[in-house]
Design a protein around this motif. Structure first.
Motif, PDB file in Angstrom:
ATOM      1  N   THR A  29       0.747  -0.980  -0.028  1.00  0.00           N
ATOM      2  CA  THR A  29       0.037   0.041  -0.074  1.00  0.00           C
ATOM      3  C   THR A  29       1.114   1.168   0.077  1.00  0.00           C
ATOM      4  OG1 THR A  29      -1.550  -1.190   1.359  1.00  0.00           O
ATOM      5  CG2 THR A  29      -1.792   1.167   1.048  1.00  0.00           C
ATOM      6  N   ALA A  30       2.116   1.165   0.774  1.00  0.00           N
ATOM      7  CA  ALA A  30       2.822   2.419   0.930  1.00  0.00           C
ATOM      8  C   ALA A  30       3.506   2.652  -0.522  1.00  0.00           C
ATOM      9  CB  ALA A  30       3.775   2.281   1.970  1.00  0.00           C
ATOM     10  N   LEU A  31       3.902   1.500  -1.134  1.00  0.00           N
ATOM     11  CA  LEU A  31       4.713   1.412  -2.361  1.00  0.00           C
ATOM     12  C   LEU A  31       3.729   2.180  -3.404  1.00  0.00           C
ATOM     13  CD1 LEU A  31       6.693  -1.606  -2.409  1.00  0.00           C
ATOM     14  CD2 LEU A  31       7.465   0.630  -2.787  1.00  0.00           C
ATOM     15  N   ARG A  32       2.408   1.731  -3.385  1.00  0.00           N
ATOM     16  CA  ARG A  32       1.407   2.266  -4.477  1.00  0.00           C
ATOM     17  C   ARG A  32       1.213   3.948  -4.107  1.00  0.00           C
ATOM     18  NH1 ARG A  32      -0.927  -1.558  -7.405  1.00  0.00           N
ATOM     19  NH2 ARG A  32      -1.012  -3.651  -6.354  1.00  0.00           N
ATOM     20  N   LYS A  33       1.243   4.196  -2.887  1.00  0.00           N
ATOM     21  CA  LYS A  33       1.204   5.808  -2.586  1.00  0.00           C
ATOM     22  C   LYS A  33       2.476   6.575  -2.847  1.00  0.00           C
ATOM     23  CE  LYS A  33      -1.864   6.718   1.135  1.00  0.00           C
ATOM     24  NZ  LYS A  33      -1.592   5.712   2.369  1.00  0.00           N
ATOM     25  N   ALA A  34       3.577   5.706  -2.783  1.00  0.00           N
ATOM     26  CA  ALA A  34       4.890   6.396  -3.047  1.00  0.00           C
ATOM     27  C   ALA A  34       4.936   6.667  -4.516  1.00  0.00           C
ATOM     28  CB  ALA A  34       6.024   5.255  -2.668  1.00  0.00           C
ATOM     29  N   ILE A  35       4.330   5.738  -5.515  1.00  0.00           N
ATOM     30  CA  ILE A  35       4.416   6.073  -6.937  1.00  0.00           C
ATOM     31  C   ILE A  35       3.692   7.379  -7.215  1.00  0.00           C
ATOM     32  CG2 ILE A  35       3.782   5.051  -9.277  1.00  0.00           C
ATOM     33  CD1 ILE A  35       4.061   2.321  -8.245  1.00  0.00           C
ATOM     34  N   HIS A  66      11.427   7.882   1.895  1.00  0.00           N
ATOM     35  CA  HIS A  66      10.289   7.589   2.401  1.00  0.00           C
ATOM     36  C   HIS A  66      10.082   8.877   3.592  1.00  0.00           C
ATOM     37  CE1 HIS A  66       7.714   5.907   5.655  1.00  0.00           C
ATOM     38  NE2 HIS A  66       7.152   4.737   4.700  1.00  0.00           N
ATOM     39  N   PRO A  67       8.726   9.181   3.651  1.00  0.00           N
ATOM     40  CA  PRO A  67       8.392  10.503   4.506  1.00  0.00           C
ATOM     41  C   PRO A  67       8.930  10.182   5.722  1.00  0.00           C
ATOM     42  CG  PRO A  67       6.397   9.802   3.567  1.00  0.00           C
ATOM     43  CD  PRO A  67       7.521   8.895   2.588  1.00  0.00           C
ATOM     44  N   GLN A  68       8.847   9.179   6.280  1.00  0.00           N
ATOM     45  CA  GLN A  68       9.163   8.980   7.625  1.00  0.00           C
ATOM     46  C   GLN A  68      10.434   8.181   7.951  1.00  0.00           C
ATOM     47  OE1 GLN A  68       5.658   7.829   7.304  1.00  0.00           O
ATOM     48  NE2 GLN A  68       5.320   9.940   7.678  1.00  0.00           N
ATOM     49  N   LYS A  69      10.763   7.104   7.196  1.00  0.00           N
ATOM     50  CA  LYS A  69      11.873   6.405   7.136  1.00  0.00           C
ATOM     51  C   LYS A  69      13.111   6.865   6.592  1.00  0.00           C
ATOM     52  CE  LYS A  69       9.038   2.076   7.175  1.00  0.00           C
ATOM     53  NZ  LYS A  69       8.689   1.047   6.261  1.00  0.00           N
TER      54      LYS A  69
END
Ligand code: C2E
Ligand code: MG
Ligand code: MG
Ligand code: MG
Length: 281
Positions: A29-35, A66-69
């Motif tokens: 899910t995070a990766l889809r957002k990242a795209i 990554h916005p946090q990591k």
């Protein structure tokens, strides 16, 4: 269904499996957002001509901001991108970025010989219009296809021999070079390799790592370089970390090298600075 398994038998709920599935789903899910949010960026690691010491080009290596990591390395997200097919979008995006950047460098440095290598995943093999899109980008950016190299891992070839052959020929038909990445870690037969249009062998860093001046044991490196020379392929050593390793590889007539001894993967600003202060060929 549990009943059918007989009296006294139950489906055991495995918490670790559940956790893994959950983690995977979260990452996906995070990766889809990242795209969507364009959180990826490309770093560039120089590839050096070992005989002249000059910069031949760069390998494009994707990162996830990554916005946090913070900066996430590809080993942590490429596998899941491959499983889910997200690699198609990300991989093509990396390719476009790398072509655009190469054009900028070639123009500002007035050096058409500077090269870029891009990694291609197994999964991208089955992307229907991949090579059409590649051709489109090459035309649009007006770079010479000969300044591009596609890196394909040896294991990708072994997993998809039929598909791989077709794709490799499509790449070759566009005059783009092909490099066999992580060479020596798969188990491809030499007679098979010989039938494929491969230009470059990239010796996996696990072979370079044990090399040191004190030890006279050069392991499998001499025969690997020999194989490259016999098959008329250029040889690149990856993971050169010490001047001793560099010296040994140079003496063995290895053509190109890459590794922390020269430079880590760099952002655009750092790579540009390196190019401006170093000779290229
Ligand atoms: P690779 O293609 O074999 O890339 C070389 C990796 O070795 C890079 O790791 C690089 O940072 C690292 N490396 C370079 N020199 C040294 C050294 O001297 N010592 C050590 N210990 N490591 C060194 P990175 O950037 O983490 O990438 C890992 C892998 O992820 C790559 O291995 C490649 O298979 C994959 N990858 C990276 N970018 C992409 C991409 O855009 N598309 C695809 N499909 N895969 C990618
Ligand atoms: Mg590579
Ligand atoms: Mg490699
Ligand atoms: Mg490797």
């Amino acid at each position: 269904k549990a009943k059918a398994m007989g009296k006294g038998q139950y489906h055991v709920f495995d918490p670790t499996l559940h956790q893994k599935a959950l983690k995977r789903l979260t990452l996906e899910t995070a990766l889809r957002k990242a795209i969507e949010h364009q959180e990826f960026l490309v770093h560039y690691q120089p590839i050096i001509n070992l005989q002249t010491g000059k910069i031949s080009g760069f390998e494009a290596l994707v990162r996830w901001q990554h916005p946090q990591k913070g900066l996430v390395s590809p080993g942590e997200f490429i596998p899941i991108c491959e499983e889910t097919g997200l690699i198609n979008d990300i991989g093509y995006w990396v390719f476009q970025q790398a072509c655009n950047q190469l054009k900028i460098w070639q123009q500002t440095l007035k050096n058409d010989r500077l090269k870029i290598s891009i990694n291609l995943s197994v999964r991208q093999f089955s992307q229907m219009n991949l090579m059409e899109k590649v051709a489109e980008t090459v035309t649009k950016t007006k770079i010479s296809p000969q300044s591009l190299t596609m890196e394909i891992t040896e294991s990708a070839l072994i997993d998809n021999p039929t598909h791989a052959r077709t794709l490799l020929h499509e790449i070759r038909d566009q005059d783009i070079h092909i490099s066999l990445d992580d060479f020596g870690t798969g188990y491809s037969s030499l007679s098979y390799l010989h039938t494929l249009p491969i230009d470059i062998l990239k010796i996996d860093r696990s072979f370079i790592n044990p090399l040191s001046q004190e030890e006279s044991d050069l392991g499998l490196i001499p025969p690997i370089i020999q194989i490259g020379q016999t098959l008329k392929m250029k040889v690149v050593a990856e993971g050169i970390e010490t001047p001793e390793q560099l010296e040994i590889l140079r003496k063995l007539q290895c053509d190109f090298g890459q590794g922390y001894w020269f430079a880590k993967p760099l952002n655009i600003r750092e790579a540009t600075a390196l190019l401006q202060s170093n000779p290229q060929w």
